[in-house]
Design an enzyme around this catalytic site. Sequence first.
Site, short mmCIF file in Angstrom:
data_model
loop_
_atom_site.label_atom_id
_atom_site.label_comp_id
_atom_site.label_asym_id
_atom_site.label_seq_id
_atom_site.Cartn_x
_atom_site.Cartn_y
_atom_site.Cartn_z
N CYS A 112 0.89 -1.22 0.22
CA CYS A 112 -0.31 -0.36 -0.28
C CYS A 112 0.77 1.14 -0.13
O CYS A 112 1.39 1.61 -1.05
CB CYS A 112 -1.02 0.01 1.24
SG CYS A 112 -1.96 1.47 1.09
N HIS A 113 0.98 2.08 1.30
CA HIS A 113 1.53 3.56 1.50
C HIS A 113 2.52 3.09 1.87
O HIS A 113 3.66 4.31 1.99
CB HIS A 113 0.71 4.76 1.95
CG HIS A 113 -0.19 4.79 1.74
ND1 HIS A 113 -1.34 4.40 1.10
CD2 HIS A 113 -0.83 6.15 0.70
CE1 HIS A 113 -2.56 5.14 0.58
NE2 HIS A 113 -1.95 6.68 0.47
N ALA A 114 3.76 1.88 2.32
CA ALA A 114 4.71 1.43 3.30
C ALA A 114 5.72 1.92 1.99
O ALA A 114 6.88 2.44 2.78
CB ALA A 114 4.35 -0.01 3.13
#
Length: 187
Positions: A112-114
């Site tokens: 995801c946004h990691a």
Amino acid sequence: MSQAQSGKRVAILATDGFEESELSAPRAALKSQGVEVQVVSPEGKGIRAWAETDWGDTYAADKALHDVDVSDYHALVLPGGLFNPDELRLNEKALAFVRGFFEAGKPVAAICHAPWILINAGVVDGRKMTSVASVGQDLKNAGAHWVDEPVVVDNGLVTSRTPKDMDAFNSKLIEELAEGRHSGQHA
């Protein structure tokens, strides 16, 4: 339980605002393979999940960031969410911990946004990766080759887009963990 995974230990680095399924599902998948999983948070305190549209449960942390070392683990998992990676990408201890896995050639899985954390750690240049679509341009700007696929593996680096890709993400995470160190994994 997988014999190949027996005795392995994986860190999940997270702080408040991680996407709940992106921590809980990989942890469950790894534990089902006999892997010891430790949740590492900056202060070693419980961290609160984001559950799709609102705050979720609080998860206990097993260790504080200042009490762990890359040598303690065989792999690292970075859950996404909006708040969690935005906070961790500004934490120099977290970035050093992440870089250490790359320097040691150990598998790292980010969803995801990691990948924001990976950008700030300086480990994405030249890597083939995916992420939630809104992070795609950030990865390109940092030198990564971004693709819109459910899961991408590049020499021990596993990336996925969103919780809907969780099965593919977990499968590749477990596969890379079984393979061990990757000479192509670099900081």
